[in-house]
Design an enzyme around this catalytic site. Sequence first.
Site, PDB file in Angstrom:
ATOM      1  N   CYS A   7      50.301  30.258  33.187  1.00 38.54           N
ATOM      2  CA  CYS A   7      51.691  30.153  33.616  1.00 38.54           C
ATOM      3  C   CYS A   7      52.512  31.251  32.969  1.00 38.54           C
ATOM      4  CB  CYS A   7      52.267  28.789  33.253  1.00 38.54           C
ATOM      5  SG  CYS A   7      53.929  28.548  33.869  1.00 38.54           S
ATOM      6  N   GLY A  48      34.872  48.382  49.302  1.00 37.38           N
ATOM      7  CA  GLY A  48      35.101  48.912  50.635  1.00 37.38           C
ATOM      8  C   GLY A  48      36.428  48.570  51.261  1.00 37.38           C
ATOM      9  N   ARG A  49      37.378  48.004  50.487  1.00 39.22           N
ATOM     10  CA  ARG A  49      38.667  47.654  51.089  1.00 39.22           C
ATOM     11  C   ARG A  49      39.767  47.587  50.045  1.00 39.22           C
ATOM     12  NH1 ARG A  49      39.404  41.485  52.925  1.00 39.22           N
ATOM     13  NH2 ARG A  49      41.542  42.277  52.917  1.00 39.22           N
TER      14      ARG A  49
END
Length: 266
Positions: A110, A251-252
């Site tokens: 938190c 890859g992204r």
Amino acid sequence: MFCNASERSIVRYRKGKSDCCELDYIIEETPVAIAFNGVAYTVMMCTPNDLEQFAIGFSLSEGIIDHHRDIHDIEMMPTCDGININVTIANRCVARLQQKRRSLAGLTGCGICGEEKLETVCRTLDPVPSSVQFDLSYLDPVLQQLLRKQQLNQLTGSAHAAVYIDNQGQVAAIFEDVGRHIALDKLVGCIHQRQLTGGAVLVTSRASFEMVQKAAAAGVEVLLAISSATKMAVDLAEKLNLTLLGHCRNGRADAYAHPERITGMI
């Protein structure tokens, strides 16, 4: 070797197999009470390692100090209930505590619980400069390095990591903790101690508002997250001139704010 994990006997249940007793590692989680100049400030739940870096990074992220040189001493006192940290700060920073003191419940992960007023959640920060670029071709090799370097998470499956990627695409620093905000605070402390510049930060979590705020407070220009980003995080990144990428996996990657710092291709 694994001072931040305890070995325990557990019963494993697996489909198609008989239940069995085996030894497993469980991550350590310790109450850490932080005081400034002897005045109690908050209690956080942390993995009990790299606490000097945590004290520095937390102080910077909270806006209590402007530079790690504002800290004159860090005293750690283990007790039967946890760990007390007393941070001695410069006199000019003490007045800020009257406006910032709060009592956190210490909930794991938190970042803003316990704030007394809504307006104290959003700090006034200057936009970060535009001096850094991040080559996307670094991303996949860094993610592969993480598999080896996240030793505590490999052992327990319970640790988040915050990583500093230098301008050559190398992992220059990595900190793990049961709480994602704590891991980032520890990294921020290291960044200031070692005066790391020109790189980017990767967190193995979502990009929340608090993570963007902590990164900007540390002067980080590029923040990458394994998971997605929240709307508040994107809005703040736009406002603070911070490049924010999410879904950073093999890859992204998705750019949510200020993609002009991104070069190269995955």
